[in-house]
Design a protein around this motif. Structure first.
Motif, PDB file in Angstrom:
ATOM      1  N   SER A  39     -39.437  -7.398 -12.162  1.00  0.00           N
ATOM      2  CA  SER A  39     -38.676  -8.642 -12.339  1.00  0.00           C
ATOM      3  C   SER A  39     -38.758  -9.149 -13.773  1.00  0.00           C
ATOM      4  N   GLU A  40     -39.894  -8.936 -14.408  1.00  0.00           N
ATOM      5  CA  GLU A  40     -40.050  -9.369 -15.802  1.00  0.00           C
ATOM      6  C   GLU A  40     -39.143  -8.552 -16.721  1.00  0.00           C
ATOM      7  N   ARG A  41     -38.931  -7.269 -16.393  1.00  0.00           N
ATOM      8  CA  ARG A  41     -37.998  -6.453 -17.184  1.00  0.00           C
ATOM      9  C   ARG A  41     -36.603  -7.062 -17.128  1.00  0.00           C
ATOM     10  N   VAL A  42     -36.208  -7.570 -15.958  1.00  0.00           N
ATOM     11  CA  VAL A  42     -34.894  -8.197 -15.820  1.00  0.00           C
ATOM     12  C   VAL A  42     -34.818  -9.436 -16.713  1.00  0.00           C
ATOM     13  N   ARG A  43     -35.844 -10.261 -16.678  1.00  0.00           N
ATOM     14  CA  ARG A  43     -35.824 -11.498 -17.463  1.00  0.00           C
ATOM     15  C   ARG A  43     -35.808 -11.235 -18.970  1.00  0.00           C
ATOM     16  N   GLU A  44     -36.248 -10.050 -19.382  1.00  0.00           N
ATOM     17  CA  GLU A  44     -36.225  -9.719 -20.810  1.00  0.00           C
ATOM     18  C   GLU A  44     -34.803  -9.580 -21.345  1.00  0.00           C
ATOM     19  N   PHE A  45     -33.856  -9.165 -20.488  1.00  0.00           N
ATOM     20  CA  PHE A  45     -32.490  -8.964 -20.980  1.00  0.00           C
ATOM     21  C   PHE A  45     -31.468  -9.923 -20.366  1.00  0.00           C
ATOM     22  N   ALA A  46     -31.825 -10.605 -19.307  1.00  0.00           N
ATOM     23  CA  ALA A  46     -30.863 -11.464 -18.609  1.00  0.00           C
ATOM     24  C   ALA A  46     -30.636 -12.771 -19.368  1.00  0.00           C
ATOM     25  N   GLU A  47     -29.518 -13.405 -19.063  1.00  0.00           N
ATOM     26  CA  GLU A  47     -29.170 -14.698 -19.668  1.00  0.00           C
ATOM     27  C   GLU A  47     -29.759 -15.825 -18.818  1.00  0.00           C
ATOM     28  N   PHE A  48     -30.656 -16.594 -19.398  1.00  0.00           N
ATOM     29  CA  PHE A  48     -31.273 -17.713 -18.685  1.00  0.00           C
ATOM     30  C   PHE A  48     -30.218 -18.754 -18.354  1.00  0.00           C
ATOM     31  N   ARG A  49     -30.261 -19.278 -17.138  1.00  0.00           N
ATOM     32  CA  ARG A  49     -29.298 -20.289 -16.693  1.00  0.00           C
ATOM     33  C   ARG A  49     -30.037 -21.579 -16.303  1.00  0.00           C
ATOM     34  N   PRO A  50     -30.327 -22.439 -17.280  1.00  0.00           N
ATOM     35  CA  PRO A  50     -31.098 -23.658 -16.990  1.00  0.00           C
ATOM     36  C   PRO A  50     -30.395 -24.611 -16.024  1.00  0.00           C
ATOM     37  N   GLU A  51     -29.067 -24.577 -15.987  1.00  0.00           N
ATOM     38  CA  GLU A  51     -28.345 -25.485 -15.093  1.00  0.00           C
ATOM     39  C   GLU A  51     -28.527 -25.125 -13.622  1.00  0.00           C
ATOM     40  N   MET A  52     -29.068 -23.933 -13.359  1.00  0.00           N
ATOM     41  CA  MET A  52     -29.358 -23.491 -11.993  1.00  0.00           C
ATOM     42  C   MET A  52     -30.869 -23.406 -11.739  1.00  0.00           C
ATOM     43  N   SER A  53     -31.662 -23.775 -12.725  1.00  0.00           N
ATOM     44  CA  SER A  53     -33.125 -23.698 -12.653  1.00  0.00           C
ATOM     45  C   SER A  53     -33.679 -25.110 -12.451  1.00  0.00           C
ATOM     46  N   PHE A  54     -34.730 -25.207 -11.627  1.00  0.00           N
ATOM     47  CA  PHE A  54     -35.220 -26.535 -11.237  1.00  0.00           C
ATOM     48  C   PHE A  54     -36.724 -26.650 -11.338  1.00  0.00           C
ATOM     49  N   CYS A  55     -37.168 -27.894 -11.527  1.00  0.00           N
ATOM     50  CA  CYS A  55     -38.587 -28.235 -11.583  1.00  0.00           C
ATOM     51  C   CYS A  55     -38.878 -29.287 -10.522  1.00  0.00           C
ATOM     52  N   ALA A  56     -40.099 -29.250 -10.002  1.00  0.00           N
ATOM     53  CA  ALA A  56     -40.583 -30.280  -9.079  1.00  0.00           C
ATOM     54  C   ALA A  56     -41.726 -31.006  -9.768  1.00  0.00           C
ATOM     55  N   TRP A  57     -41.635 -32.319  -9.803  1.00  0.00           N
ATOM     56  CA  TRP A  57     -42.612 -33.155 -10.505  1.00  0.00           C
ATOM     57  C   TRP A  57     -43.276 -34.106  -9.528  1.00  0.00           C
ATOM     58  N   ASP A  58     -44.574 -34.253  -9.658  1.00  0.00           N
ATOM     59  CA  ASP A  58     -45.340 -35.215  -8.888  1.00  0.00           C
ATOM     60  C   ASP A  58     -45.996 -36.169  -9.873  1.00  0.00           C
ATOM     61  N   GLN A  59     -45.452 -37.363  -9.989  1.00  0.00           N
ATOM     62  CA  GLN A  59     -45.970 -38.381 -10.901  1.00  0.00           C
ATOM     63  C   GLN A  59     -46.138 -37.841 -12.327  1.00  0.00           C
ATOM     64  N   GLY A  60     -45.105 -37.149 -12.799  1.00  0.00           N
ATOM     65  CA  GLY A  60     -45.104 -36.635 -14.162  1.00  0.00           C
ATOM     66  C   GLY A  60     -45.805 -35.307 -14.358  1.00  0.00           C
ATOM     67  N   ARG A  61     -46.363 -34.746 -13.309  1.00  0.00           N
ATOM     68  CA  ARG A  61     -47.055 -33.448 -13.397  1.00  0.00           C
ATOM     69  C   ARG A  61     -46.184 -32.378 -12.741  1.00  0.00           C
ATOM     70  N   LEU A  62     -45.951 -31.284 -13.467  1.00  0.00           N
ATOM     71  CA  LEU A  62     -45.157 -30.189 -12.915  1.00  0.00           C
ATOM     72  C   LEU A  62     -45.933 -29.516 -11.793  1.00  0.00           C
ATOM     73  N   VAL A  63     -45.337 -29.472 -10.599  1.00  0.00           N
ATOM     74  CA  VAL A  63     -45.992 -28.828  -9.464  1.00  0.00           C
ATOM     75  C   VAL A  63     -45.208 -27.620  -8.962  1.00  0.00           C
ATOM     76  N   GLY A  64     -43.980 -27.436  -9.457  1.00  0.00           N
ATOM     77  CA  GLY A  64     -43.194 -26.286  -9.025  1.00  0.00           C
ATOM     78  C   GLY A  64     -42.038 -26.014  -9.965  1.00  0.00           C
ATOM     79  N   SER A  65     -41.617 -24.756  -9.971  1.00  0.00           N
ATOM     80  CA  SER A  65     -40.520 -24.348 -10.845  1.00  0.00           C
ATOM     81  C   SER A  65     -39.833 -23.122 -10.265  1.00  0.00           C
ATOM     82  N   VAL A  66     -38.527 -23.053 -10.421  1.00  0.00           N
ATOM     83  CA  VAL A  66     -37.767 -21.845 -10.104  1.00  0.00           C
ATOM     84  C   VAL A  66     -36.778 -21.642 -11.240  1.00  0.00           C
ATOM     85  N   ARG A  67     -36.666 -20.400 -11.679  1.00  0.00           N
ATOM     86  CA  ARG A  67     -35.757 -20.073 -12.777  1.00  0.00           C
ATOM     87  C   ARG A  67     -34.689 -19.095 -12.307  1.00  0.00           C
TER      88      ARG A  67
END
Length: 161
Positions: A39-67
């Motif tokens: 999967s890391e090989r894919v991320r080396e050449f793929a185009e990152f899409r931040p508009e489809m990537s999300f973070c979960a925050w608990d009182q300002g602390r990052l607790v989850g992420s999906v890219r």
């Protein structure tokens, strides 16, 4: 720590300022072994899409992420999901599921099928299955049973930029 009685996570689209916190979360969740995966090989050449990537925050602390990353499978444009990481204290509250659901909804809204490498028992509840991926060729060794997709009847060919 996330208190289930007061769980009010904030889910946001990933922003450039989130990068350091996400890298720290990924290091915590996966350690250095994450860099040797197909999967890391894919991320080396793929185009990152931040508009489809999300973070979960608990009182300002990052607790989850999906890219999410734009790729092609054969000639078919698709989105590659991963990594998905959630701090241990947030796993039993559905944080990962909410992140996956939001990311997949964004990909569907943009008209893309989603591809990932993961466990079908977990991702199956979001519509992912191995059957459409029998002809998918990842860049590196991978257990083909863990290559999953949703939103596509069949994907076949090499995963490329």
């Amino acid at each position: 720590m996330i208190d289930p009685a007061e769980q009010a996570l904030a889910f946001t689209q990933e922003q450039p300022a989130d990068a350091d916190a996400i890298e720290a979360l990924l290091d915590h969740a996966f350690g250095p072994a994450r860099f040797v995966k197909s999967s890391e090989r894919v991320r080396e050449f793929a185009e990152f899409r931040p508009e489809m990537s999300f973070c979960a925050w608990d009182q300002g602390r990052l607790v989850g992420s999906v890219r999410m990353w734009k790729v092609h499978v054969g000639g078919t444009p698709a989105i590659f999901l991963g990594p998905l990481a959630v701090r241990a204290e947030g796993r039993k509250f559905g944080t990962g599921g909410e992140l996956v659901a939001r990311a997949c909804a964004a990909a569907r809204a943009a008209g893309y099928p989603v591809l990932l490498v993961g466990d079908e028992p977990y991702f199956g509840r979001f519509g992912f299955a191995a059957a459409p991926c029998k002809g998918v060729r990842m860049p590196g060794p991978v257990d083909q049973r863990r290559v999953l997709a949703c939103g596509a009847d069949v994907l076949a060919g090499p995963v490329t930029a």
